[in-house]
Write a protein that holds these residues in place. Structure first.
Motif, short mmCIF file in Angstrom:
data_model
loop_
_atom_site.label_atom_id
_atom_site.label_comp_id
_atom_site.label_asym_id
_atom_site.label_seq_id
_atom_site.Cartn_x
_atom_site.Cartn_y
_atom_site.Cartn_z
N PRO A 133 0.82 -1.23 0.00
CA PRO A 133 0.00 0.00 0.00
C PRO A 133 0.85 1.27 0.00
CG PRO A 133 0.01 -0.98 2.18
CD PRO A 133 0.73 -1.95 1.29
N MET A 134 0.30 2.32 -0.63
CA MET A 134 0.92 3.64 -0.57
C MET A 134 0.81 4.22 0.83
SD MET A 134 -0.96 5.14 -3.96
CE MET A 134 -0.47 6.84 -3.61
N ALA A 135 -0.32 3.97 1.48
CA ALA A 135 -0.57 4.50 2.83
C ALA A 135 -1.63 3.63 3.48
CB ALA A 135 -1.04 5.94 2.75
N SER A 136 -1.62 3.63 4.81
CA SER A 136 -2.63 2.88 5.57
C SER A 136 -3.09 3.75 6.73
CB SER A 136 -2.04 1.56 6.10
OG SER A 136 -3.01 0.86 6.85
N ALA A 137 -4.38 4.08 6.74
CA ALA A 137 -4.94 4.95 7.78
C ALA A 137 -5.90 4.14 8.66
CB ALA A 137 -5.63 6.14 7.14
N SER A 138 -6.70 4.84 9.45
CA SER A 138 -7.52 4.17 10.45
C SER A 138 -8.62 3.31 9.82
CB SER A 138 -8.14 5.20 11.39
OG SER A 138 -8.88 6.16 10.64
N ILE A 139 -9.17 3.74 8.69
CA ILE A 139 -10.30 3.03 8.09
C ILE A 139 -9.87 2.14 6.94
CG2 ILE A 139 -12.42 3.39 6.74
CD1 ILE A 139 -13.02 5.76 8.52
N GLY A 140 -8.92 2.58 6.14
CA GLY A 140 -8.54 1.78 4.98
C GLY A 140 -7.12 2.05 4.56
N GLN A 141 -6.72 1.38 3.47
CA GLN A 141 -5.39 1.55 2.91
C GLN A 141 -5.52 1.74 1.41
OE1 GLN A 141 -4.43 -2.33 4.67
NE2 GLN A 141 -3.63 -2.93 2.65
N VAL A 142 -4.49 2.36 0.81
CA VAL A 142 -4.56 2.76 -0.59
C VAL A 142 -3.47 2.04 -1.38
CG1 VAL A 142 -4.47 4.71 -2.19
CG2 VAL A 142 -5.46 5.01 0.09
#
Length: 557
Positions: A133-142
């Protein structure tokens, strides 16, 4: 005392509640240790970074506790950072530092989520899919990916099982809010249950990526005629509640542009700051629909110095009444009209019982006097917004969530703009909107719309009036015309009055019995007189306790 209505909230999520209670207790204990100064124990309570909790401020400990509790708590903290009117400016500023960099799901879990959401395996949906993933936050990842036709896209995938965890945490939040509203009189003014319900609604909406896909299409339609701004194009056939596929915008973060020092870069930064301000003000004052999280990480500088806006999950909608009230408040500030600004603050907010309007007006007059003398170029919009939030909080006025979000948008937008161009003033961009507001209100289209709405209201009144008048006359002739008067909020006052009269009567009567030495006598004292006086004293103390707590003489008083 635990509310029976709240027990199911905790019983369903007992393990998670114990975890939350343990973390909050650990971070809250440091304040007690700091007061008692047992140095040998202070060192045992440290933050994840190794800092002693006893040396940290309360706001910092709150941020660390929310970070440790995970995604839902972080999201709640981010929402609370927009409510300086509730938590105060210091807590709001600290919570605005919350960022959710969470552990990404395993590639197998991501592929399973996509397959179950879209009904096809990743290999059929995308020509290429980057499992990292490019990024992973609290709800999802990209993740980066490519469509079968070669189009570069990004795919936002919700974390597996996140909805169940979020709903459990929100269930606990609602239970805690209910306990606070029922058991803590001082908190009832802030309506914790209503605030928690609003936060719950906001977070659950962010869990639904179909809503974000609709938001992207809505923003794109609103700015279709403006080439200087771009939103990622969504691909609805590859979108679901758990998956959002959208165009990849390639550009540089706005924060990187701030590091360029050449004269050409300075002019470019100023132009981009003005463009960002114009776009968000158009969202607010033209479209009544705005991006509610404009921090620099969501803003890109695209080729051709266009502005790219990402992450449209958190948005705000302004109804016509609120927009007109905010426009009137803006006009009042522009004209230095403290009386008009006071009126709009009271119209927008939810007023507490017994509001001291004279004190509120005096505070707003001081506010207007302080800021009216500032030149536009030096006007501190963030400070002004913070002062407004402090005023409404001091007077117990609750702002609607959309207004609180707007204040946060203005503050963050001004901060981002001044990062790009230190001499930039957002108020310079806002000031011309006063003229635009007046022009729009007096435009033929707006006048026609208001006339049409008024005509509908008057038409309905004229049509219903003969029938309603005939019904009133008929009931009057038949002797069935009743007038009902409802006195709201007087029950507690009447209860206290009756209770006090009964208590006083009992006390006076018992004193008379004592004075007359009515038998039976014990140690030459009337037994019934003594018992009556004692009962009257107990009832009086209970009345005082009830008045002090909530003014209600219920069974818990």
């Amino acid at each position: 005392m635990l509310s029976l209505a709240s027990i199911p909230h905790f019983a369903r999520n007992a393990r998670r509640f114990r975890e939350i209670a343990g973390v909050l207790a650990r971070y809250g204990l440091a304040e007690f240790l700091a007061a008692t100064d047992p140095a040998f124990l202070k060192d045992l309570l440290v933050s994840p970074s190794g800092a002693s909790l006893a040396t940290l401020k309360r706001e910092e400990r709150l941020r660390l506790a929310l970070t440790e509790l995970g995604g839902t708590a972080i999201k709640l903290g981010q929402i609370l950072s927009t409510r300086a009117d509730l938590v105060g400016p210091e807590v709001a500023a600290e919570l605005s530092r919350l960022r959710a960099d969470t552990e990404p799901d395993a590639p197998e879990a991501v592929e399973r989520t996509i397959r179950e959401a879209l009904g096809a395996p990743v290999e059929e949906l995308f020509e290429g899919f980057d499992p990292v993933p490019m990024a992973s936050a609290s709800i999802g990842q990209v993740h980066r990916a490519r469509l079968p036709d070669g189009t570069a896209v990004v795919v936002k995938v919700r974390h597996a099982g996140i909805e169940e965890r979020v709903r459990a945490d929100l269930d606990i939040l609602m239970g805690l809010a209910e306990l606070a509203e029922r058991g803590v009189v001082e908190l009832r003014l802030y309506q914790p249950l209503a605030v928690a319900a609003e936060m719950r609604r906001t977070i659950l909406r962010e869990l639904d990526f179909v809503r974000e896909e609709r938001n992207l299409r809505h923003f794109a339609a609103n700015f279709a005629s403006e080439p200087g701004v771009a939103f990622p194009r969504p691909y609805p056939e590859r979108c679901a509640r758990e998956v959002l596929t959208m165009e990849e915008l390639v550009g540089e973060p706005l924060s990187r542009l701030a590091g360029e020092l050449s004269p050409e870069a300075a002019a470019r930064r100023t132009a981009m700051a003005k463009l960002a301000a114009d776009v968000f003000l158009e969202m607010i004052f033209r479209d009544n629909f705005f991006h509610a999280d404009p921090h620099p990480g969501n803003l890109l500088v695209l080729p051709g110095d266009r502005l790219g806006i990402l992450d449209c999950g958190m948005v705000g909608r302004i109804d016509e009444r609120t927009r007109r009230a905010m426009e009137d408040a803006l006009l009042a500030v522009a004209e230095g009209d403290a009386e008009g600004l006071t009126e709009q603050v009271m119209r927008i907010g939810r007023l507490p019982p017994g509001l001291d309007r004279a004190a509120l007006r005096a505070d707003i007059e001081d506010f207007v006097a302080d800021y009216a003398s500032q030149e536009l170029g030096a006007f501190d919009l963030g400070g002004a917004m913070g002062d407004v939030a402090a005023i409404v909080r001091r007077h117990g006025i609750l702002l609607p969530p959309v207004v609180a979000h707007l204040i946060k948008v203005f503050v963050v937008l001004e901060g981002a703009s001044r990062t790009l161009s230190p001499g930039f003033s957002l108020i310079d961009v806002i000031a011309p909107y006063a003229g635009k507001i007046i022009a729009r209100r007096l435009s033929p289209g707006a006048l026609f719309t208001r006339a049409r709405r008024s005509w509908r209201d008057w038409n309905a009144l004229v049509e219903s009036f003969p029938r309603d008048a005939a019904e009133i006359l008929r009931r009057a002739r038949e002797g069935r015309l009743d007038v009902h008067l409802v006195h709201r909020g007087l029950d507690a006052t009447i209860n206290r009055l009756v209770y006090g009269i009964v208590t006083a009567a009992l006390f006076l009567g018992s004193c008379q019995v004592l004075a007359s030495r009515v038998p039976p006598l014990v140690f030459d004292i009337s037994l019934f007189g003594a018992l009556g006086c004692a009962a009257a004293v107990l009832l009086g103390l209970r009345l005082l306790r009830a008045v002090k707590r909530s003014g209600e003489l219920g069974p818990d008083s």
